[in-house]
Design an enzyme around this catalytic site. Structure first.
Site, PDB file in Angstrom:
ATOM      1  CD  GLU A   1      -1.195  -2.141   2.039  1.00 51.83           C
ATOM      2  OE1 GLU A   1       0.094  -2.419   2.100  1.00 51.83           O
ATOM      3  OE2 GLU A   1      -1.754  -2.842   2.967  1.00 51.83           O
TER       4      GLU A   1
ATOM      5  CB  CYS B   1      -0.286  -0.121   5.338  1.00 51.91           C
ATOM      6  SG  CYS B   1       0.927  -0.993   4.860  1.00 51.91           S
TER       7      CYS B   1
ATOM      8  CB  SER C   1      10.107 -43.855  -8.222  1.00 54.39           C
ATOM      9  OG  SER C   1      10.807 -42.950  -7.367  1.00 54.39           O
TER      10      SER C   1
ATOM     11  CD1 TRP D   1      14.656 -40.460 -15.470  1.00 53.44           C
ATOM     12  CD2 TRP D   1      13.855 -38.799 -14.074  1.00 53.44           C
ATOM     13  NE1 TRP D   1      15.579 -39.696 -14.974  1.00 53.44           N
ATOM     14  CE2 TRP D   1      15.394 -38.744 -14.196  1.00 53.44           C
ATOM     15  CE3 TRP D   1      13.293 -38.053 -13.071  1.00 53.44           C
ATOM     16  CZ2 TRP D   1      16.117 -37.959 -13.489  1.00 53.44           C
ATOM     17  CZ3 TRP D   1      13.966 -37.098 -12.337  1.00 53.44           C
ATOM     18  CH2 TRP D   1      15.534 -37.162 -12.582  1.00 53.44           C
TER      19      TRP D   1
ATOM     20  NE  ARG E   1      18.347 -30.523 -10.498  1.00 51.54           N
ATOM     21  CZ  ARG E   1      18.032 -31.307  -9.266  1.00 51.54           C
ATOM     22  NH1 ARG E   1      18.033 -30.945  -7.885  1.00 51.54           N
ATOM     23  NH2 ARG E   1      16.946 -32.266  -9.632  1.00 51.54           N
TER      24      ARG E   1
ATOM     25  N   GLY F   1       8.242 -39.908   0.887  1.00 52.95           N
ATOM     26  CA  GLY F   1       7.497 -40.860  -0.057  1.00 52.95           C
ATOM     27  C   GLY F   1       6.038 -41.242   0.156  1.00 52.95           C
TER      28      GLY F   1
ATOM     29  CB  THR G   1       5.706 -44.376   4.716  1.00 54.29           C
ATOM     30  OG1 THR G   1       6.069 -45.559   3.673  1.00 54.29           O
ATOM     31  CG2 THR G   1       5.281 -44.718   5.771  1.00 54.29           C
TER      32      THR G   1
ATOM     33  CG  HIS H   1       3.112 -38.163   0.422  1.00 58.59           C
ATOM     34  ND1 HIS H   1       3.502 -38.361  -1.116  1.00 58.59           N
ATOM     35  CD2 HIS H   1       4.008 -37.176   0.965  1.00 58.59           C
ATOM     36  CE1 HIS H   1       4.349 -37.439  -1.314  1.00 58.59           C
ATOM     37  NE2 HIS H   1       4.707 -36.513  -0.325  1.00 58.59           N
TER      38      HIS H   1
HETATM   39  N1  NAP Z   1       7.187 -40.570  -7.608  1.00 60.39           N
HETATM   40  C1  NAP Z   1       7.313 -40.072  -6.828  1.00 60.39           C
HETATM   41  O1  NAP Z   1       7.014 -38.800  -6.861  1.00 60.39           O
HETATM   42  C2  NAP Z   1       8.289 -40.332  -5.573  1.00 60.39           C
HETATM   43  C3  NAP Z   1       8.505 -39.220  -4.771  1.00 60.39           C
HETATM   44  C4  NAP Z   1       9.217 -39.495  -3.781  1.00 60.39           C
HETATM   45  C5  NAP Z   1       9.583 -41.015  -3.456  1.00 60.39           C
HETATM   46  N2  NAP Z   1       9.414 -41.760  -4.119  1.00 60.39           N
HETATM   47  C6  NAP Z   1       9.530 -43.191  -3.978  1.00 60.39           C
HETATM   48  O2  NAP Z   1       8.932 -43.603  -2.776  1.00 60.39           O
HETATM   49  C7  NAP Z   1       9.876 -44.557  -2.100  1.00 60.39           C
HETATM   50  C8  NAP Z   1      10.008 -44.323  -0.955  1.00 60.39           C
HETATM   51  O3  NAP Z   1       8.751 -44.034  -0.080  1.00 60.39           O
HETATM   52  P1  NAP Z   1       8.596 -44.735   1.322  1.00 60.39           P
HETATM   53  O4  NAP Z   1       7.028 -44.731   1.647  1.00 60.39           O
HETATM   54  O5  NAP Z   1       9.265 -46.238   1.427  1.00 60.39           O
HETATM   55  O6  NAP Z   1       9.436 -43.994   2.296  1.00 60.39           O
HETATM   56  P2  NAP Z   1       9.172 -42.369   2.915  1.00 60.39           P
HETATM   57  O7  NAP Z   1       7.811 -42.116   3.120  1.00 60.39           O
HETATM   58  O8  NAP Z   1      10.070 -41.715   1.918  1.00 60.39           O
HETATM   59  O9  NAP Z   1       9.995 -42.696   4.171  1.00 60.39           O
HETATM   60  C9  NAP Z   1       9.138 -43.401   5.251  1.00 60.39           C
HETATM   61  C10 NAP Z   1       9.845 -43.479   6.628  1.00 60.39           C
HETATM   62  O10 NAP Z   1      10.154 -41.849   6.940  1.00 60.39           O
HETATM   63  C11 NAP Z   1      10.302 -41.871   8.310  1.00 60.39           C
HETATM   64  N3  NAP Z   1       9.350 -41.091   8.904  1.00 60.39           N
HETATM   65  C12 NAP Z   1       9.560 -40.044   9.870  1.00 60.39           C
HETATM   66  N4  NAP Z   1       8.402 -39.672  10.371  1.00 60.39           N
HETATM   67  C13 NAP Z   1       7.784 -40.207   9.985  1.00 60.39           C
HETATM   68  C14 NAP Z   1       6.045 -40.082   9.981  1.00 60.39           C
HETATM   69  N5  NAP Z   1       5.698 -39.080  10.842  1.00 60.39           N
HETATM   70  N6  NAP Z   1       5.280 -40.899   9.109  1.00 60.39           N
HETATM   71  C15 NAP Z   1       5.922 -41.878   8.458  1.00 60.39           C
HETATM   72  N7  NAP Z   1       6.982 -42.049   8.388  1.00 60.39           N
HETATM   73  C16 NAP Z   1       7.968 -41.183   8.929  1.00 60.39           C
HETATM   74  C17 NAP Z   1       9.971 -43.519   8.836  1.00 60.39           C
HETATM   75  O11 NAP Z   1      11.208 -44.039   8.891  1.00 60.39           O
HETATM   76  P3  NAP Z   1      12.063 -43.898  10.149  1.00 60.39           P
HETATM   77  O12 NAP Z   1      11.127 -44.189  11.432  1.00 60.39           O
HETATM   78  O13 NAP Z   1      13.109 -44.856  10.190  1.00 60.39           O
HETATM   79  O14 NAP Z   1      12.443 -42.337  10.565  1.00 60.39           O
HETATM   80  C18 NAP Z   1       9.301 -44.049   7.575  1.00 60.39           C
HETATM   81  O15 NAP Z   1       9.736 -45.566   7.628  1.00 60.39           O
HETATM   82  C19 NAP Z   1      11.010 -44.621  -3.070  1.00 60.39           C
HETATM   83  O16 NAP Z   1      10.924 -45.794  -4.128  1.00 60.39           O
HETATM   84  C20 NAP Z   1      10.970 -43.653  -3.845  1.00 60.39           C
HETATM   85  O17 NAP Z   1      11.686 -43.698  -5.080  1.00 60.39           O
HETATM   86  C21 NAP Z   1       8.321 -41.786  -5.433  1.00 60.39           C
END
Ligand code: NAP
Length: 370
Positions: A52, A84, A168, A170, A207, A299, A301, A303
């Site tokens: 403003e 403001c 995963s 690409w 990037r 990843g 987990t 999400h």
């Molecule tokens: N296509 C895509 O967009 C994309 C993007 C990302 C990943 N990926 C793929 O996804 C895979 C990895 O996914 P993922 O499910 O195995 O692993 P992740 O979600 O990346 O990691 C899971 C780990 O994070 C830790 N963590 C810490 N706090 C957490 C919480 N509050 N809730 C859950 N987990 C928590 C836990 O391990 P600790 O307890 O040991 O800390 C858990 O085992 C890979 O293959 C990757 O290539 C794909």
């Protein structure tokens, strides 16, 4: 020009500050006299004049008797710059059109009240949907103290984010990956779980964008048990700062190695079932560090845990025209016997093609925000 058109212009101006203003809001403002723009401005960075003030200065004497459009309620308190609301009163404006009220407890209606007390006609709500969406991370941060949670995922049309062998890289095409870098540039933190860090060894840097953010986003690793070694691009702090969020379960030699690599380390409570790091505390921690928008990039987990905790404010999903027919589901491995509590909380904002892929955006339904 009509009120809504002038507010659109103000929202567009505000967007120009999105990558430099945080932790301040990216506000835009237009001064109009008889429907014509006589001054405009946006807030570029903390410590610099507010939108403003810039717009009023550009308008000069033409501000007297004018209408001022502001995407966010004008501030009423002395911060790094004078209020403001006072500047608008001193300039002798006749009318102020505000898109959204400020959720910051220092303002929260006081700016509007100050203007009305001075006899200025104040109208609130013009362009509120678009301005509210534009400023959502800021409004959420000031309302809750925590970072606004954006989940980004890339998946096959049948909902898998990684193939059965864990690969995963690409899934989506070049344009979608470039688009995701724009999302990174809009974020103050990029977060991954330990599974993704181990599988992909990501750099999590911005990037190839035309307008990079003024400070590189903080890279955040959630590693409750200290499984990720302090090596690879994520621990190259020359690239960008790194924060590891862990729990007391991480061995001291691992946390020492993270520190030695130059990363910041924060210890938080474990998740409610004893696994992972407590996500509400992660969002509050990021909020305290000035992160308005935290982009979670996996990843599956992490999400799923974010969805279960009802923490997800926005989802950007890139969907590739491909079928993995199995592998890692984009939002967690757990199947459900009945509707999950978060099932009906989202609405589509937009779906569009990005190169050969589809980008789908979802947001929390209004009124459902935690
Ligand atoms: N296509 C895509 O967009 C994309 C993007 C990302 C990943 N990926 C793929 O996804 C895979 C990895 O996914 P993922 O499910 O195995 O692993 P992740 O979600 O990346 O990691 C899971 C780990 O994070 C830790 N963590 C810490 N706090 C957490 C919480 N509050 N809730 C859950 N987990 C928590 C836990 O391990 P600790 O307890 O040991 O800390 C858990 O085992 C890979 O293959 C990757 O290539 C794909």
């Amino acid at each position: 020009m009509r009120d809504d058109e002038l507010m659109d212009r103000a929202i567009g101006l505000g967007e120009q500050g999105r990558r430099s203003a945080p932790p301040n809001p990216w506000v835009g403002s237009v001064v109009a006299s008889e429907g014509r723009i006589v001054g405009e401005g946006f807030h570029a960075r903390r410590g610099e004049p507010h939108a403003e003030a810039i717009a009023l200065q550009a308008a000069g004497d033409r501000a007297r008797g004018s209408t001022v459009y502001a995407t966010l309620e004008p501030c009423s308190h002395h911060g790094r710059t004078p209020p403001c609301a006072d500047a608008l009163i001193e300039a002798g404006v006749a009318r102020v059109v505000v898109a959204v009220e400020d959720s910051d407890p220092h303002v929260h209606g006081a700016g509007i009240a100050r203007l009305r007390d001075a006899g200025i006609d104040v109208q609130v709500g013009t362009g509120a949907d678009d301005a509210g969406r534009s400023l959502a991370p800021y409004l959420h941060h000031r309302r809750t103290g925590g970072a606004w949670c954006l989940v980004k995922t890339a998946m096959s049309l049948d909902g898998f984010t990684a193939a059965a062998d864990g690969t995963s890289k690409w899934i989506t095409g070049e344009e979608a990956r470039a688009d995701a870098h724009e999302l990174r540039a809009d974020s103050q933190a990029i977060v991954v779980g330990s599974g993704t860090a181990l599988a992909d060894r990501p750099a999590l840097t911005v990037r190839g964008v035309e307008s990079p953010p003024s400070t590189p986003p903080l890279r955040v690793l959630l590693d409750a048990r200290g499984r990720v070694p302090a090596e690879g691009p994520l621990f190259d702090v020359e690239l960008a700062p790194t924060l590891v969020v862990t729990t007391e379960h991480a061995p001291v030699n691992v946390t020492d190695a993270w520190h030695a690599a130059g990363a910041k380390v924060e210890t938080l409570p474990s998740g409610f079932d004893g696994h992972g790091v407590e996500l509400q505390h992660v969002l509050w921690l990021l909020g305290r560090l000035g992160v308005l928008q935290a982009m979670f990039e996996g990843g599956s987990t992490v999400h799923a845990a974010l969805l279960d905790g009802l923490f997800v404010d926005h989802v950007t999903a890139y969907v590739a025209p491909t079928f993995l027919a199995g592998g890692l589901a984009a939002f967690g491995p757990r199947g459900r016997d009945s509707m999950a509590p978060h099932a009906a909380r989202y609405q589509f904002v937009e779906a569009r093609r990005v190169g050969s892929d589809l980008r789908i955006d979802l947001e929390q339904r209004r009124g459902d925000a935690a």
